[in-house]
Design an enzyme around this catalytic site. Structure first.
Site, PDB file in Angstrom:
ATOM      1  N   MET A  24     -12.586 -40.014  13.041  1.00  0.00           N
ATOM      2  CA  MET A  24     -12.659 -41.425  13.423  1.00  0.00           C
ATOM      3  C   MET A  24     -12.437 -42.286  12.192  1.00  0.00           C
ATOM      4  O   MET A  24     -13.160 -42.157  11.194  1.00  0.00           O
ATOM      5  CB  MET A  24     -14.019 -41.739  14.058  1.00  0.00           C
ATOM      6  CG  MET A  24     -14.265 -40.990  15.360  1.00  0.00           C
ATOM      7  SD  MET A  24     -15.934 -41.209  15.999  1.00  0.00           S
ATOM      8  CE  MET A  24     -16.878 -40.100  14.926  1.00  0.00           C
ATOM      9  N   VAL A  25     -11.450 -43.158  12.239  1.00  0.00           N
ATOM     10  CA  VAL A  25     -11.103 -43.999  11.094  1.00  0.00           C
ATOM     11  C   VAL A  25     -12.305 -44.842  10.691  1.00  0.00           C
ATOM     12  O   VAL A  25     -12.886 -45.560  11.518  1.00  0.00           O
ATOM     13  CB  VAL A  25      -9.899 -44.906  11.431  1.00  0.00           C
ATOM     14  CG1 VAL A  25      -9.607 -45.862  10.273  1.00  0.00           C
ATOM     15  CG2 VAL A  25      -8.677 -44.058  11.736  1.00  0.00           C
ATOM     16  N   CYS A 108      -3.167 -40.763  17.745  1.00  0.00           N
ATOM     17  CA  CYS A 108      -3.569 -42.161  17.564  1.00  0.00           C
ATOM     18  C   CYS A 108      -2.643 -43.083  18.352  1.00  0.00           C
ATOM     19  O   CYS A 108      -1.420 -43.088  18.126  1.00  0.00           O
ATOM     20  CB  CYS A 108      -3.538 -42.539  16.088  1.00  0.00           C
ATOM     21  SG  CYS A 108      -4.055 -44.251  15.793  1.00  0.00           S
ATOM     22  N   GLY A 209     -12.427 -36.163  25.573  1.00  0.00           N
ATOM     23  CA  GLY A 209     -12.351 -37.164  26.638  1.00  0.00           C
ATOM     24  C   GLY A 209     -13.400 -36.973  27.704  1.00  0.00           C
ATOM     25  O   GLY A 209     -13.668 -35.849  28.132  1.00  0.00           O
ATOM     26  N   ALA A 232     -16.151 -38.469  20.322  1.00  0.00           N
ATOM     27  CA  ALA A 232     -15.962 -39.597  19.403  1.00  0.00           C
ATOM     28  C   ALA A 232     -16.920 -40.724  19.787  1.00  0.00           C
ATOM     29  O   ALA A 232     -17.951 -40.922  19.154  1.00  0.00           O
ATOM     30  CB  ALA A 232     -14.516 -40.072  19.433  1.00  0.00           C
ATOM     31  N   GLU A 233     -16.598 -41.469  20.846  1.00  0.00           N
ATOM     32  CA  GLU A 233     -17.437 -42.596  21.271  1.00  0.00           C
ATOM     33  C   GLU A 233     -18.857 -42.146  21.592  1.00  0.00           C
ATOM     34  O   GLU A 233     -19.830 -42.797  21.213  1.00  0.00           O
ATOM     35  CB  GLU A 233     -16.814 -43.266  22.496  1.00  0.00           C
ATOM     36  CG  GLU A 233     -15.574 -44.099  22.195  1.00  0.00           C
ATOM     37  CD  GLU A 233     -15.900 -45.416  21.509  1.00  0.00           C
ATOM     38  OE1 GLU A 233     -17.039 -45.902  21.671  1.00  0.00           O
ATOM     39  OE2 GLU A 233     -15.024 -45.959  20.813  1.00  0.00           O
TER      40      GLU A 233
END
Length: 486
Positions: A24-25, A108, A209, A232-233
Protein backbone atom coordinates in the site's frame (compact mmCIF):
# COMPACT_ATOMS: atom_id res chain seq x y z
CA UNK A 1 22.20 -22.81 -3.55
CA UNK A 2 19.59 -23.04 -6.32
CA UNK A 3 16.79 -20.48 -6.30
CA UNK A 4 13.55 -21.91 -4.95
CA UNK A 5 10.55 -21.78 -7.26
CA UNK A 6 6.77 -22.03 -7.11
CA UNK A 7 5.37 -24.05 -4.23
CA UNK A 8 8.82 -24.78 -2.76
CA UNK A 9 9.43 -21.03 -2.54
CA UNK A 10 6.02 -20.52 -0.87
CA UNK A 11 6.47 -23.37 1.61
CA UNK A 12 10.12 -22.77 2.60
CA UNK A 13 10.93 -19.10 2.10
CA UNK A 14 7.46 -17.69 2.78
CA UNK A 15 6.78 -20.43 5.37
CA UNK A 16 3.43 -21.30 3.81
CA UNK A 17 2.02 -17.83 4.48
CA UNK A 18 -1.78 -17.62 4.29
CA UNK A 19 -2.41 -14.19 5.84
CA UNK A 20 -0.84 -11.41 3.75
CA UNK A 21 -0.67 -7.61 4.14
CA UNK A 22 -0.93 -5.92 0.75
CA UNK A 23 1.52 -3.42 -0.72
CA UNK A 24 0.00 0.00 0.00
CA UNK A 25 1.53 3.30 -1.12
CA UNK A 26 2.63 5.31 1.95
CA UNK A 27 0.75 2.85 4.21
CA UNK A 28 2.57 -0.49 4.45
CA UNK A 29 5.72 1.02 5.97
CA UNK A 30 7.90 -0.82 8.52
CA UNK A 31 5.98 0.25 11.65
CA UNK A 32 2.64 -0.84 10.21
CA UNK A 33 4.07 -4.13 8.95
CA UNK A 34 5.46 -4.93 12.40
CA UNK A 35 2.12 -4.09 14.03
CA UNK A 36 0.30 -6.35 11.55
CA UNK A 37 2.76 -9.20 12.15
CA UNK A 38 2.14 -8.96 15.90
CA UNK A 39 -1.54 -9.55 15.18
CA UNK A 40 -1.49 -12.51 12.83
CA UNK A 41 -0.03 -11.36 9.49
CA UNK A 42 2.44 -13.94 8.13
CA UNK A 43 3.76 -12.10 5.07
CA UNK A 44 4.05 -8.40 4.23
CA UNK A 45 4.83 -6.34 1.14
CA UNK A 46 6.63 -3.00 1.04
CA UNK A 47 4.78 -0.01 -0.40
CA UNK A 48 4.98 0.18 -4.19
CA UNK A 49 8.34 1.70 -5.18
CA UNK A 50 9.12 3.43 -8.48
CA UNK A 51 11.87 1.44 -10.16
CA UNK A 52 13.31 4.37 -12.10
CA UNK A 53 13.55 6.61 -9.02
CA UNK A 54 14.92 3.71 -6.96
CA UNK A 55 17.77 3.25 -9.45
CA UNK A 56 18.85 6.87 -9.75
CA UNK A 57 18.20 8.25 -6.24
CA UNK A 58 20.21 6.86 -3.33
CA UNK A 59 18.16 8.88 -0.83
CA UNK A 60 14.96 7.27 -2.13
CA UNK A 61 16.52 3.83 -1.74
CA UNK A 62 17.66 4.57 1.78
CA UNK A 63 14.38 6.10 2.96
CA UNK A 64 12.07 3.49 1.42
CA UNK A 65 13.93 0.22 1.91
CA UNK A 66 17.45 0.27 3.31
CA UNK A 67 16.48 2.18 6.48
CA UNK A 68 13.63 -0.28 7.07
CA UNK A 69 15.67 -3.48 7.22
CA UNK A 70 14.62 -5.35 10.37
CA UNK A 71 15.03 -9.00 11.40
CA UNK A 72 11.45 -9.16 12.67
CA UNK A 73 10.15 -7.99 9.30
CA UNK A 74 10.53 -11.25 7.36
CA UNK A 75 9.40 -12.80 5.11
CA UNK A 76 9.12 -9.61 3.05
CA UNK A 77 8.41 -8.94 -0.64
CA UNK A 78 9.50 -5.68 -2.27
CA UNK A 79 7.14 -4.36 -4.93
CA UNK A 80 8.12 -2.15 -7.89
CA UNK A 81 6.19 -0.44 -10.64
CA UNK A 82 8.06 -0.26 -13.94
CA UNK A 83 7.58 -0.31 -17.70
CA UNK A 84 11.16 -0.96 -18.82
CA UNK A 85 12.78 -4.40 -18.45
CA UNK A 86 16.31 -3.07 -17.85
CA UNK A 87 15.25 -0.44 -15.31
CA UNK A 88 13.10 -2.98 -13.46
CA UNK A 89 16.04 -5.40 -13.36
CA UNK A 90 18.47 -2.74 -12.06
CA UNK A 91 16.06 -1.76 -9.28
CA UNK A 92 15.44 -5.39 -8.36
CA UNK A 93 19.18 -6.11 -8.20
CA UNK A 94 19.62 -3.23 -5.76
CA UNK A 95 16.79 -4.53 -3.55
CA UNK A 96 17.17 -8.31 -3.72
CA UNK A 97 19.57 -8.60 -0.77
CA UNK A 98 17.05 -6.93 1.55
CA UNK A 99 13.94 -9.01 0.85
CA UNK A 100 12.72 -12.51 -0.03
CA UNK A 101 11.21 -11.79 -3.46
CA UNK A 102 10.58 -8.99 -5.96
CA UNK A 103 7.00 -8.21 -7.03
CA UNK A 104 5.96 -6.45 -10.24
CA UNK A 105 2.92 -4.22 -9.76
CA UNK A 106 0.41 -4.87 -12.55
CA UNK A 107 -2.67 -3.89 -10.56
CA UNK A 108 -2.54 -0.17 -9.69
CA UNK A 109 -5.60 1.48 -11.36
CA UNK A 110 -5.00 5.10 -10.30
CA UNK A 111 -4.63 8.00 -12.72
CA UNK A 112 -0.97 8.50 -11.78
CA UNK A 113 -0.32 4.94 -12.98
CA UNK A 114 -2.05 5.73 -16.28
CA UNK A 115 0.09 8.83 -16.78
CA UNK A 116 3.24 6.92 -15.85
CA UNK A 117 2.25 3.88 -17.95
CA UNK A 118 2.58 1.26 -15.25
CA UNK A 119 0.37 -0.90 -13.02
CA UNK A 120 -2.83 -2.25 -14.54
CA UNK A 121 -2.36 -0.04 -17.61
CA UNK A 122 0.26 -2.50 -18.88
CA UNK A 123 -2.11 -5.49 -18.79
CA UNK A 124 -2.65 -5.40 -22.57
CA UNK A 125 1.09 -5.29 -23.37
CA UNK A 126 1.80 -8.97 -22.95
CA UNK A 127 5.01 -9.00 -24.98
CA UNK A 128 6.56 -6.30 -22.78
CA UNK A 129 5.41 -7.99 -19.56
CA UNK A 130 6.74 -11.34 -20.69
CA UNK A 131 10.13 -9.78 -21.38
CA UNK A 132 10.22 -8.00 -17.99
CA UNK A 133 9.31 -11.08 -15.97
CA UNK A 134 11.58 -13.40 -17.96
CA UNK A 135 14.63 -11.13 -17.62
CA UNK A 136 14.10 -10.69 -13.88
CA UNK A 137 13.61 -14.42 -13.36
CA UNK A 138 16.88 -15.17 -15.17
CA UNK A 139 19.06 -12.54 -13.46
CA UNK A 140 17.77 -12.25 -9.90
CA UNK A 141 18.84 -14.41 -6.98
CA UNK A 142 15.32 -14.20 -5.49
CA UNK A 143 12.01 -15.22 -7.10
CA UNK A 144 9.87 -12.82 -9.15
CA UNK A 145 6.15 -12.48 -8.34
CA UNK A 146 3.30 -10.46 -9.87
CA UNK A 147 0.12 -8.77 -8.65
CA UNK A 148 -2.59 -8.38 -11.28
CA UNK A 149 -6.21 -7.34 -11.81
CA UNK A 150 -8.65 -9.38 -13.85
CA UNK A 151 -10.16 -8.78 -17.28
CA UNK A 152 -13.93 -8.83 -17.75
CA UNK A 153 -13.59 -12.20 -19.47
CA UNK A 154 -12.55 -15.15 -17.31
CA UNK A 155 -10.87 -16.86 -20.28
CA UNK A 156 -8.66 -13.86 -21.03
CA UNK A 157 -7.72 -13.56 -17.36
CA UNK A 158 -6.66 -17.23 -17.32
CA UNK A 159 -4.51 -16.78 -20.45
CA UNK A 160 -2.95 -13.68 -18.90
CA UNK A 161 -2.00 -15.60 -15.75
CA UNK A 162 -0.60 -18.51 -17.76
CA UNK A 163 1.54 -16.13 -19.81
CA UNK A 164 3.08 -14.66 -16.64
CA UNK A 165 3.68 -18.15 -15.22
CA UNK A 166 5.41 -19.24 -18.42
CA UNK A 167 7.60 -16.11 -18.34
CA UNK A 168 8.90 -17.04 -14.88
CA UNK A 169 6.45 -15.67 -12.28
CA UNK A 170 6.72 -17.86 -9.17
CA UNK A 171 3.70 -16.55 -7.24
CA UNK A 172 0.65 -14.68 -8.49
CA UNK A 173 -1.67 -12.37 -6.55
CA UNK A 174 -5.02 -11.85 -8.26
CA UNK A 175 -7.16 -8.88 -7.32
CA UNK A 176 -10.64 -9.89 -8.43
CA UNK A 177 -11.57 -6.46 -9.82
CA UNK A 178 -11.06 -4.91 -13.25
CA UNK A 179 -9.08 -1.72 -13.85
CA UNK A 180 -12.34 0.29 -13.99
CA UNK A 181 -13.49 -0.89 -10.56
CA UNK A 182 -12.10 1.84 -8.32
CA UNK A 183 -13.32 4.71 -6.16
CA UNK A 184 -17.10 5.01 -6.15
CA UNK A 185 -17.32 2.24 -8.76
CA UNK A 186 -15.26 -0.28 -6.75
CA UNK A 187 -18.04 -2.84 -6.40
CA UNK A 188 -17.55 -6.51 -5.51
CA UNK A 189 -14.44 -8.50 -6.44
CA UNK A 190 -14.98 -11.63 -8.52
CA UNK A 191 -13.79 -14.75 -6.73
CA UNK A 192 -14.85 -16.76 -9.80
CA UNK A 193 -12.00 -15.19 -11.78
CA UNK A 194 -9.57 -16.00 -8.97
CA UNK A 195 -10.81 -19.59 -8.75
CA UNK A 196 -10.37 -20.06 -12.51
CA UNK A 197 -6.80 -18.74 -12.37
CA UNK A 198 -5.95 -20.99 -9.42
CA UNK A 199 -7.11 -24.06 -11.34
CA UNK A 200 -5.22 -23.06 -14.49
CA UNK A 201 -1.73 -22.39 -13.12
CA UNK A 202 0.84 -24.50 -11.29
CA UNK A 203 2.20 -21.79 -8.99
CA UNK A 204 0.86 -20.47 -5.66
CA UNK A 205 -1.96 -17.92 -5.93
CA UNK A 206 -3.03 -15.26 -3.43
CA UNK A 207 -6.54 -13.78 -3.56
CA UNK A 208 -7.28 -10.09 -3.00
CA UNK A 209 -10.70 -8.44 -2.66
CA UNK A 210 -13.82 -8.60 -0.43
CA UNK A 211 -11.83 -9.27 2.76
CA UNK A 212 -13.33 -7.56 5.81
CA UNK A 213 -12.73 -10.10 8.58
CA UNK A 214 -11.20 -13.51 9.27
CA UNK A 215 -14.36 -15.36 8.25
CA UNK A 216 -14.02 -13.80 4.77
CA UNK A 217 -10.43 -15.07 4.64
CA UNK A 218 -11.41 -18.65 5.43
CA UNK A 219 -14.39 -18.56 3.09
CA UNK A 220 -12.23 -17.20 0.24
CA UNK A 221 -9.67 -19.98 0.69
CA UNK A 222 -12.41 -22.61 0.68
CA UNK A 223 -14.25 -21.23 -2.36
CA UNK A 224 -11.25 -20.42 -4.55
CA UNK A 225 -8.61 -22.92 -3.41
CA UNK A 226 -5.91 -20.24 -3.15
CA UNK A 227 -2.82 -20.62 -0.97
CA UNK A 228 -3.24 -17.28 0.80
CA UNK A 229 -5.40 -14.17 1.10
CA UNK A 230 -4.20 -10.57 0.88
CA UNK A 231 -5.89 -7.68 2.68
CA UNK A 232 -5.46 -3.93 2.18
CA UNK A 233 -8.46 -1.83 3.29
CA UNK A 234 -9.55 -4.39 5.89
CA UNK A 235 -6.07 -4.41 7.42
CA UNK A 236 -5.89 -0.59 7.55
CA UNK A 237 -9.12 -0.38 9.56
CA UNK A 238 -8.33 -3.40 11.73
CA UNK A 239 -4.69 -4.55 11.95
CA UNK A 240 -5.89 -7.46 14.12
CA UNK A 241 -8.05 -8.80 11.26
CA UNK A 242 -5.97 -11.96 10.86
CA UNK A 243 -6.31 -12.70 14.58
CA UNK A 244 -10.06 -12.84 14.16
CA UNK A 245 -10.75 -10.15 16.75
CA UNK A 246 -11.96 -6.54 16.75
CA UNK A 247 -10.19 -4.65 19.57
CA UNK A 248 -10.97 -1.08 20.68
CA UNK A 249 -9.47 1.42 18.27
CA UNK A 250 -7.35 3.13 20.91
CA UNK A 251 -5.50 -0.10 21.69
CA UNK A 252 -4.35 -0.45 18.07
CA UNK A 253 -3.61 3.28 17.76
CA UNK A 254 -1.49 3.39 20.93
CA UNK A 255 0.39 0.22 20.03
CA UNK A 256 1.09 1.59 16.54
CA UNK A 257 2.42 4.86 17.96
CA UNK A 258 4.73 2.90 20.27
CA UNK A 259 6.11 0.93 17.30
CA UNK A 260 6.66 4.20 15.41
CA UNK A 261 8.71 5.54 18.34
CA UNK A 262 10.65 2.27 18.57
CA UNK A 263 11.53 2.13 14.85
CA UNK A 264 12.14 5.70 13.62
CA UNK A 265 12.16 7.48 11.32
CA UNK A 266 8.55 7.30 10.12
CA UNK A 267 7.07 10.04 7.94
CA UNK A 268 4.45 12.01 9.87
CA UNK A 269 1.98 11.90 6.98
CA UNK A 270 2.01 8.07 7.12
CA UNK A 271 1.18 8.09 10.84
CA UNK A 272 -1.57 10.65 10.36
CA UNK A 273 -3.12 8.61 7.53
CA UNK A 274 -3.15 5.47 9.68
CA UNK A 275 -4.85 7.26 12.56
CA UNK A 276 -7.49 8.63 10.19
CA UNK A 277 -8.20 5.07 9.01
CA UNK A 278 -8.29 3.58 12.50
CA UNK A 279 -10.51 6.34 13.94
CA UNK A 280 -12.59 6.69 10.76
CA UNK A 281 -16.00 5.89 12.29
CA UNK A 282 -15.39 7.88 15.49
CA UNK A 283 -14.21 10.95 13.55
CA UNK A 284 -17.57 11.06 11.76
CA UNK A 285 -19.04 11.96 15.17
CA UNK A 286 -16.25 14.08 16.70
CA UNK A 287 -15.62 16.45 13.78
CA UNK A 288 -13.67 18.96 15.91
CA UNK A 289 -11.01 16.37 16.68
CA UNK A 290 -10.95 15.41 13.02
CA UNK A 291 -9.78 18.94 12.24
CA UNK A 292 -7.22 18.81 15.06
CA UNK A 293 -5.84 15.51 13.74
CA UNK A 294 -5.39 17.11 10.32
CA UNK A 295 -3.56 20.17 11.67
CA UNK A 296 -1.05 18.90 14.26
CA UNK A 297 2.57 18.87 13.11
CA UNK A 298 4.28 16.49 15.55
CA UNK A 299 4.06 12.86 16.58
CA UNK A 300 3.25 13.97 20.13
CA UNK A 301 0.40 16.09 18.78
CA UNK A 302 -1.06 13.11 16.90
CA UNK A 303 -0.79 10.97 20.05
CA UNK A 304 -2.56 13.67 22.05
CA UNK A 305 -5.51 13.82 19.62
CA UNK A 306 -5.75 10.02 19.71
CA UNK A 307 -5.79 10.19 23.52
CA UNK A 308 -8.64 12.74 23.44
CA UNK A 309 -10.63 10.45 21.14
CA UNK A 310 -10.09 7.58 23.56
CA UNK A 311 -11.33 9.66 26.51
CA UNK A 312 -14.45 10.72 24.63
CA UNK A 313 -15.21 7.13 23.67
CA UNK A 314 -14.82 5.98 27.26
CA UNK A 315 -17.16 8.76 28.43
CA UNK A 316 -19.69 7.60 25.88
CA UNK A 317 -19.31 3.99 27.00
CA UNK A 318 -19.87 5.04 30.61
CA UNK A 319 -23.03 6.98 29.78
CA UNK A 320 -24.38 4.46 27.26
CA UNK A 321 -27.00 6.98 26.15
CA UNK A 322 -28.76 5.99 22.96
CA UNK A 323 -25.71 3.97 21.96
CA UNK A 324 -27.59 1.78 19.50
CA UNK A 325 -29.12 4.71 17.64
CA UNK A 326 -25.77 6.46 17.34
CA UNK A 327 -24.12 3.49 15.66
CA UNK A 328 -26.53 3.50 12.72
CA UNK A 329 -25.69 0.70 10.31
CA UNK A 330 -22.34 -0.23 11.88
CA UNK A 331 -22.10 -3.84 13.12
CA UNK A 332 -20.15 -2.71 16.22
CA UNK A 333 -19.89 0.53 18.22
CA UNK A 334 -17.80 3.15 16.41
CA UNK A 335 -14.90 2.75 18.87
CA UNK A 336 -14.36 -0.87 17.81
CA UNK A 337 -12.00 -1.72 14.90
CA UNK A 338 -14.18 -2.65 11.94
CA UNK A 339 -14.04 -2.31 8.15
CA UNK A 340 -15.30 0.66 6.21
CA UNK A 341 -17.65 -0.54 3.50
CA UNK A 342 -17.95 1.89 0.59
CA UNK A 343 -21.52 2.74 -0.38
CA UNK A 344 -22.52 0.66 -3.39
CA UNK A 345 -23.01 2.59 -6.66
CA UNK A 346 -26.58 3.39 -7.56
CA UNK A 347 -28.58 0.55 -9.03
CA UNK A 348 -28.11 0.67 -12.77
CA UNK A 349 -31.43 -0.94 -13.50
CA UNK A 350 -33.69 0.20 -16.30
CA UNK A 351 -36.83 1.95 -15.13
CA UNK A 352 -40.20 1.99 -16.87
CA UNK A 353 -39.08 4.80 -19.17
CA UNK A 354 -35.92 2.90 -20.21
CA UNK A 355 -33.39 5.43 -18.90
CA UNK A 356 -30.74 2.90 -17.72
CA UNK A 357 -28.03 4.23 -20.03
CA UNK A 358 -28.65 7.80 -18.85
CA UNK A 359 -28.44 6.71 -15.20
CA UNK A 360 -25.19 4.82 -15.85
CA UNK A 361 -23.75 7.82 -17.65
CA UNK A 362 -24.70 10.11 -14.77
CA UNK A 363 -23.03 7.83 -12.22
CA UNK A 364 -19.81 7.33 -14.20
CA UNK A 365 -19.46 10.82 -15.62
CA UNK A 366 -16.49 12.84 -14.38
CA UNK A 367 -16.61 16.55 -13.60
CA UNK A 368 -16.28 18.54 -16.80
CA UNK A 369 -12.96 20.22 -17.42
CA UNK A 370 -12.78 23.98 -16.90
CA UNK A 371 -12.94 26.28 -19.89
CA UNK A 372 -9.59 27.22 -21.28
CA UNK A 373 -10.06 30.88 -20.37
CA UNK A 374 -10.25 29.85 -16.70
CA UNK A 375 -13.08 32.19 -15.67
CA UNK A 376 -13.95 32.16 -11.97
CA UNK A 377 -17.33 30.51 -12.40
CA UNK A 378 -15.81 27.50 -14.19
CA UNK A 379 -12.79 26.89 -11.90
CA UNK A 380 -12.84 24.35 -9.10
CA UNK A 381 -12.82 25.68 -5.53
CA UNK A 382 -9.16 24.75 -5.10
CA UNK A 383 -8.17 26.65 -8.27
CA UNK A 384 -10.28 29.64 -7.25
CA UNK A 385 -8.27 29.82 -4.01
CA UNK A 386 -5.04 29.72 -6.00
CA UNK A 387 -6.37 32.44 -8.31
CA UNK A 388 -7.22 34.64 -5.29
CA UNK A 389 -3.63 34.34 -4.07
CA UNK A 390 -2.14 34.86 -7.52
CA UNK A 391 -4.42 36.67 -10.02
CA UNK A 392 -1.95 35.92 -12.84
CA UNK A 393 -2.08 32.16 -12.27
CA UNK A 394 -2.53 30.22 -15.54
CA UNK A 395 -4.57 26.98 -15.50
CA UNK A 396 -5.02 26.32 -19.21
CA UNK A 397 -2.54 23.65 -20.42
CA UNK A 398 -2.36 25.39 -23.82
CA UNK A 399 -1.23 28.67 -22.26
CA UNK A 400 1.26 27.23 -19.79
CA UNK A 401 4.93 27.42 -20.78
CA UNK A 402 6.32 24.21 -22.24
CA UNK A 403 9.29 22.94 -20.29
CA UNK A 404 12.29 21.47 -22.09
CA UNK A 405 13.59 18.28 -20.53
CA UNK A 406 17.04 17.83 -19.04
CA UNK A 407 19.30 15.93 -21.46
CA UNK A 408 20.36 13.45 -18.75
CA UNK A 409 17.46 12.69 -16.38
CA UNK A 410 14.30 13.95 -18.08
CA UNK A 411 13.37 16.53 -15.42
CA UNK A 412 12.68 20.13 -16.56
CA UNK A 413 15.95 21.85 -17.47
CA UNK A 414 16.95 25.27 -16.20
CA UNK A 415 15.86 27.99 -18.65
CA UNK A 416 19.28 29.68 -18.53
CA UNK A 417 21.47 26.64 -17.93
CA UNK A 418 24.55 26.68 -20.16
CA UNK A 419 24.56 22.85 -20.27
CA UNK A 420 20.79 22.42 -20.94
CA UNK A 421 20.43 20.40 -17.72
CA UNK A 422 18.37 20.48 -14.54
CA UNK A 423 20.04 21.91 -11.44
CA UNK A 424 21.08 18.52 -9.98
CA UNK A 425 22.71 17.30 -13.21
CA UNK A 426 24.20 20.72 -13.90
CA UNK A 427 25.83 20.82 -10.47
CA UNK A 428 27.49 17.44 -11.03
CA UNK A 429 28.76 18.41 -14.49
CA UNK A 430 30.00 21.86 -13.41
CA UNK A 431 31.82 20.37 -10.43
CA UNK A 432 33.43 17.66 -12.56
CA UNK A 433 34.55 20.08 -15.29
CA UNK A 434 35.27 23.02 -12.92
CA UNK A 435 32.90 25.28 -14.85
CA UNK A 436 30.39 28.04 -14.12
CA UNK A 437 26.66 28.09 -14.79
CA UNK A 438 25.18 31.58 -14.23
CA UNK A 439 21.68 30.21 -14.81
CA UNK A 440 21.91 28.01 -11.71
CA UNK A 441 24.23 30.32 -9.77
CA UNK A 442 27.09 27.81 -9.82
CA UNK A 443 30.62 29.32 -9.72
CA UNK A 444 33.07 26.43 -9.46
CA UNK A 445 35.42 27.94 -12.08
CA UNK A 446 35.28 31.44 -10.57
CA UNK A 447 35.99 30.14 -7.09
CA UNK A 448 38.84 27.96 -8.36
CA UNK A 449 40.44 30.89 -10.17
CA UNK A 450 40.03 33.06 -7.09
CA UNK A 451 41.80 30.48 -4.92
CA UNK A 452 44.65 30.21 -7.46
CA UNK A 453 44.98 33.99 -7.63
CA UNK A 454 45.20 34.23 -3.86
CA UNK A 455 47.88 31.54 -3.79
CA UNK A 456 49.89 33.33 -6.50
CA UNK A 457 49.58 36.62 -4.64
CA UNK A 458 50.77 34.97 -1.43
CA UNK A 459 53.81 33.51 -3.21
CA UNK A 460 54.63 36.89 -4.79
CA UNK A 461 54.51 38.64 -1.44
CA UNK A 462 56.77 35.99 0.06
CA UNK A 463 59.30 36.53 -2.76
CA UNK A 464 59.26 40.33 -2.55
CA UNK A 465 59.44 40.51 1.25
CA UNK A 466 61.83 37.80 2.47
CA UNK A 467 61.94 37.03 6.18
CA UNK A 468 64.76 39.06 7.90
CA UNK A 469 67.77 37.12 9.20
CA UNK A 470 68.31 37.15 12.99
CA UNK A 471 70.99 39.52 14.44
CA UNK A 472 73.86 37.40 15.85
CA UNK A 473 74.78 40.10 18.37
CA UNK A 474 71.29 40.16 19.72
CA UNK A 475 71.23 36.41 20.01
CA UNK A 476 74.51 36.33 21.98
CA UNK A 477 73.52 39.09 24.45
CA UNK A 478 72.85 37.48 27.86
CA UNK A 479 69.47 37.72 29.49
CA UNK A 480 69.17 40.04 32.42
CA UNK A 481 68.29 37.14 34.66
CA UNK A 482 71.54 35.36 33.82
CA UNK A 483 73.87 38.31 34.52
CA UNK A 484 76.23 37.98 37.54
CA UNK A 485 75.98 40.50 40.36
CA UNK A 486 79.39 42.12 41.08
Amino acid sequence: MAKLQGFEFWKQTLKGARYVVAPMVDQSELAWRLLSRRHGAQLCYTPMLHAQVFVRDSNYRRENLLNEVCKEDRPLITQFCANDPEVFLQAALLAQDHCDAIDLNLGCPQMIAKRGRYGVFLQDQWELLEKMVKLANEKLSVPITCKIRVFNEVEKTVLYAQMLEKAGCQLLTVHGRTKDQKGAMTGIASWEHIKAVRKAVNIPVFANGNINDLSDVERCIQETGVQGVMSAEGNLHNPALFEGCSPPVWEMAEEYLEVVKQYPPCTLSYVRAHLFKLWHHTLQIHQDLREDLAKVKTLEGLADVSKQLRLRCKEEIAKREDAEEKEGSLPFPHWICQPYVRPAPKELTANSNGHSSEVKKAVCQKRALEDTDGTANTLSKNKQKKRSRNPNKIFSPELKPKYIKCEQCGNPKGNKCVFNLCRACCKKKAYKEVADCPGHGLKFKTKSEKVKAEEEESKEQSRMCPRPLPDPCTELQPNSTNQLTL
